[in-house]
Design an enzyme around this catalytic site. Structure first.
Site, PDB file in Angstrom:
ATOM      1  CG  ASP A 133      -2.001  -1.000   1.213  1.00 15.20           C
ATOM      2  OD1 ASP A 133      -2.466  -1.331   0.119  1.00 15.20           O
ATOM      3  OD2 ASP A 133      -2.392  -1.474   2.301  1.00 15.20           O
TER       4      ASP A 133
ATOM      5  NE  ARG B  95      -1.843   1.229  12.516  1.00 10.31           N
ATOM      6  CZ  ARG B  95      -0.977   0.677  11.686  1.00 10.31           C
ATOM      7  NH1 ARG B  95       0.229   1.188  11.543  1.00 10.31           N
ATOM      8  NH2 ARG B  95      -1.304  -0.385  10.986  1.00 10.31           N
TER       9      ARG B  95
ATOM     10  CG  ASP C 146      -4.771   0.759  11.514  1.00 11.79           C
ATOM     11  OD1 ASP C 146      -4.898   0.816  12.745  1.00 11.79           O
ATOM     12  OD2 ASP C 146      -4.468  -0.277  10.915  1.00 11.79           O
TER      13      ASP C 146
ATOM     14  CB  SER D 149      -4.049  -7.538   5.300  1.00 14.29           C
ATOM     15  OG  SER D 149      -3.705  -6.407   6.056  1.00 14.29           O
TER      16      SER D 149
HETATM   17  N1  ARG Z   1      -8.188  -5.067  13.506  1.00 12.06           N
HETATM   18  C1  ARG Z   1      -7.008  -4.543  14.095  1.00 12.06           C
HETATM   19  C2  ARG Z   1      -7.215  -3.147  14.583  1.00 12.06           C
HETATM   20  O1  ARG Z   1      -8.125  -2.508  14.161  1.00 12.06           O
HETATM   21  C3  ARG Z   1      -5.810  -4.599  13.183  1.00 12.06           C
HETATM   22  C4  ARG Z   1      -5.874  -3.767  11.941  1.00 12.06           C
HETATM   23  C5  ARG Z   1      -4.762  -4.020  10.961  1.00 12.06           C
HETATM   24  N2  ARG Z   1      -4.793  -5.377  10.568  1.00 12.06           N
HETATM   25  C6  ARG Z   1      -4.086  -5.937   9.577  1.00 12.06           C
HETATM   26  N3  ARG Z   1      -4.197  -7.221   9.447  1.00 12.06           N
HETATM   27  N4  ARG Z   1      -3.337  -5.246   8.784  1.00 12.06           N
HETATM   28  O2  ARG Z   1      -6.468  -2.664  15.373  1.00 12.06           O
END
Ligand code: ARG
Length: 391
Positions: free
Chosen positions: A14, A93, A122, A174
């Site tokens: 990405d 984050r 995120d 992912s």
């Molecule tokens: N669901 C998790 C969150 O919202 C992880 C998000 C990112 N997940 C990923 N497989 N890239 O914090």
């Protein structure tokens, strides 16, 4: 002169596409990459960003700050989202957002960018952090704007644009990894009737393949901070790394959940976080021993609220900071040691001790040395029952 933009860059597909897309929109792209313990080495990330066309890249090893300012407060709070998620991605984050703002200031850039999807948490976490810390910065989110709506189309774009990528169309998950845990989604996991395949996990063993012999780990705490592992002093980062290895070997710390995203949808994600679950289990156990029952019950409410704030990325909110102050006060006597047995995916308590233990054997015992005055119980119950007596 070109407009400068600072992009939060991971080295993945990405954000690699983001570099080129932003350049084509007329930006001079400066990358910032936070090292929180991902699967990419800082050297790989640097090489890739520059090869893709970034003007410059800042790489910061933020693991220590992540541990002391994000993981540790969350551990003291016993923060777990919807019973199953230790918030590993979520906690990283705001830290990334904070440093993104710092780099933008350092560079005199008026724009920042990230590679988060337009339907995830995120984007919310990073942008709310940026807005909280510097509302004047303008945010560009390519994934909400561009025509690339699938992983396949991004791979095509990368090929056309000669962007060096490692991703293949077969690599369907992912993944987001840091020292507190790994988040894994997409691919066959999107179908709720599928149980995760072994290849989805990065480093934990299946409980079925874990050793037949249990292993005991002893965690020593001082005022809520884990300070010793099996009696040896360890800084928390080293301890987390060690517990990830040990716990991973015993198949500890895997969860499979359907979670409620901040943007309103339910999504399926699996997680592996051995160290986090071990430390949370030990911390909770010690609190149970040293805190009184009112404090335990109230702290549980705080913990629930805290996990939702952390999940939503409201890390720098006044409420979250005030809860931290409350939690810190509760940790004064959270000193002692908890032994945990790890065995085929399970964590069980194998011993606890503390100079502040509220457990008194002479009161709890059913043996001869009992000091509890049973005669007092009768009057206590008479009065305790009074409000509930039906007329
Ligand atoms: N669901 C998790 C969150 O919202 C992880 C998000 C990112 N997940 C990923 N497989 N890239 O914090």
């Amino acid at each position: 002169m070109k407009k400068k933009i600072v992009l939060a860059y991971s080295g993945g597909l990405d954000t690699s596409c983001c570099i080129r897309w932003l350049q084509k929109k007329g930006f001079e792209v400066i990358c910032f990459s936070a090292h929180l313990g991902s699967e990419f080495s800082p050297a790989q990330v640097r090489k890739k960003a520059l090869a893709t066309g970034a003007k410059k890249i800042y790489i910061k090893d933020l693991r220590k700050e992540f541990v002391s300012d994000y993981i540790l407060p969350a551990l003291k709070a016993n923060a777990v989202y919807e019973h199953k998620y230790v918030l590993s991605t979520a906690l990283g984050r705001p830290l990334i957002g904070k440093h993104l703002v710092d780099v933008a200031h350092q560079e005199g850039a008026k724009f920042v960018s990230h590679g988060c999807t337009g339907k995830g948490n995120d984007q919310v976490r990073i942008e709310v952090t940026v807005k909280t810390l510097d509302p004047k910065l303008e945010i560009v989110a390519p994934l909400r704007e561009w025509h690339l709506t699938s992983r396949e189309s991004e791979i095509e774009y990368a090929k056309e644009e000669k962007i060096p990528i490692a991703a293949t169309k077969e690599k369907i998950y992912s993944i987001d990894k840091n020292i507190w845990g790994v988040s894994i989604e997409a691919g066959i996991l999107e179908d709720l009737k599928n149980s995760p395949r072994e290849d989805a996990y990065l480093f934990t063993k299946s409980a079925k393949k874990a050793p037949n012999k249990p292993q005991v780990v002893r965690i020593g705490f001082k005022k809520g901070v884990p300070v010793t592992l099996n009696g040896n002093k360890k800084d928390l980062l080293t301890m987390i790394e060690a517990l990830n290895r040990i716990g991973g070997t015993h198949g500890v710390g895997r969860t499979d959940m359907v979670e409620d995203r901040t943007v309103g949808i339910k999504s399926r994600e699996i997680y592996e976080a051995p160290a986090a679950w071990i430390l949370l289990a030990a911390h909770r156990e010690l609190e149970q021993l040293v805190l009184d029952k009112d404090l335990i019950a109230f702290k549980e409410l705080v913990s629930l609220r805290y996990s939702h704030l952390a999940y939503a990325g409201l890390w720098f909110s006044h409420l979250k900071q005030s809860l931290d102050a409350f939690i810190e006060r509760t940790q004064k006597k959270v000193t002692g040691e908890v032994a945990l047995e790890l065995y085929k995916g399970n964590i069980t308590v194998a011993g606890r001790k503390s100079p502040y233990a509220l457990y008194k054997k002479e009161l709890a015992t059913y043996g001869a040395k009992d000091m509890f005055n049973r005669a007092d119980a009768k009057g206590f119950i008479n009065i305790f029952a009074m409000p509930y007596i039906k007329s």
